[in-house]
Design an enzyme around this catalytic site. Structure first.
Site, PDB file in Angstrom:
ATOM      1  N   ASP A   1      -6.413  -9.149  11.676  1.00  0.00           N
ATOM      2  CA  ASP A   1      -5.545  -9.186  10.593  1.00  0.00           C
ATOM      3  C   ASP A   1      -5.030 -10.514  10.434  1.00  0.00           C
ATOM      4  OD1 ASP A   1      -2.802  -9.259   9.166  1.00  0.00           O
ATOM      5  OD2 ASP A   1      -3.319  -7.089   9.553  1.00  0.00           O
TER       6      ASP A   1
ATOM      7  N   THR B   1      -0.897   7.577  -1.290  1.00  0.00           N
ATOM      8  CA  THR B   1      -1.859   7.534  -1.947  1.00  0.00           C
ATOM      9  C   THR B   1      -2.905   6.592  -1.327  1.00  0.00           C
ATOM     10  OG1 THR B   1      -1.458   5.869  -3.397  1.00  0.00           O
ATOM     11  CG2 THR B   1      -1.105   8.013  -4.171  1.00  0.00           C
TER      12      THR B   1
ATOM     13  N   ASP C   1      -1.031 -11.235  10.375  1.00  0.00           N
ATOM     14  CA  ASP C   1      -0.608 -11.462  11.470  1.00  0.00           C
ATOM     15  C   ASP C   1      -0.963 -12.556  12.158  1.00  0.00           C
ATOM     16  OD1 ASP C   1       0.821  -9.007  11.155  1.00  0.00           O
ATOM     17  OD2 ASP C   1      -0.604  -7.811  12.047  1.00  0.00           O
TER      18      ASP C   1
ATOM     19  N   ARG D   1       0.739  -1.170   0.262  1.00  0.00           N
ATOM     20  CA  ARG D   1       0.032  -0.149  -0.004  1.00  0.00           C
ATOM     21  C   ARG D   1       1.053   1.314  -0.057  1.00  0.00           C
ATOM     22  NH1 ARG D   1      -5.051   0.205   0.889  1.00  0.00           N
ATOM     23  NH2 ARG D   1      -5.085  -1.790   1.386  1.00  0.00           N
TER      24      ARG D   1
END
Length: 209
Positions: free
Chosen positions: A200, A108, A203, A104
């Site tokens: 997550d 942006t 994770d 990512r």
């Protein structure tokens, strides 16, 4: 518009409950994701074309079936998608496995492709893009873009848990891509996490924070 399939098989839903539970440890979480991926593979391949064959059994001749048509390819989105691959491969051991890596952009917030490795016969395969979570939908859209740019013509998206916002994003960008889920949850929170979700997935799969 693409179709959305939510698998309500009791075994999938039972195991998904333990996947969601915050008290489930890394080892158990990984095993459960693996198992649910295999069960979902059974469902997602239900309509594969078959052809008639004849085989000799130890006591006679059997008129039976074999899978026909396009060869299959699995494309996990790195890194969390890796946790689902082995479970699917146990069901479809002849499938080839490609990979798409995305990160990512901090400015942006859009996904950026950093790694793509696919089988050489892309146009001849039916691909299943794999990611445990379909949250905003940005990563899934970009992964599907990566496959289409390289000649993939038949693609499905397979996720454990999705938010309605992610489903809508994928359908808008790729109305030809059907989506297969174990659960369609309520919404995204302000941080982009699926609610109630499972946290997550990367994770929890790999024991990181």
């Amino acid at each position: 518009m693409s179709k959305v399939f939510v698998f309500d098989h009791p075994l999938i839903q039972h195991k998904l409950t333990y996947i969601r539970d915050k008290s489930t440890g890394t080892k158990e979480f990984r095993e459960l994701v693996d198992e649910v991926a295999g069960l979902m593979a059974f469902e997602i391949t239900r309509n594969l074309p078959v052809r008639d064959v004849t085989v000799e059994t130890p006591v006679g001749t059997a008129h039976s079936k074999k899978i026909a048509g396009k060869k299959l390819g699995l494309v996990p989105i790195l890194r969390a998608g890796l946790g689902m691959v082995d479970g699917i491969l146990r069901m479809i051991p002849a499938a080839k496995v490609g990979h798409v890596g995305l990160y990512r952009d901090p400015e942006t917030l859009q996904p950026v492709e950093y790694y793509v490795k696919l089988p050489t016969d892309v146009s001849e395969r039916e691909f299943i893009v794999i990611d445990p979570m379909l949250a905003t939908g940005g990563s899934a859209v970009e992964a599907i873009n990566s496959l289409k740019k390289r000649g993939a013509k038949t693609i499905k998206l397979m996720c454990l848990v999705a938010a309605p916002e992610g489903v809508a994003t994928v359908q808008k960008a790729h109305p030809d891509i059907d989506i297969y889920l174990a659960a369609l949850d309520d919404k995204l929170n302000e941080k982009g996490y699926i609610i109630p979700g499972l946290g997550d997935a990367g994770d929890r799969l790999f024991g990181t924070k």
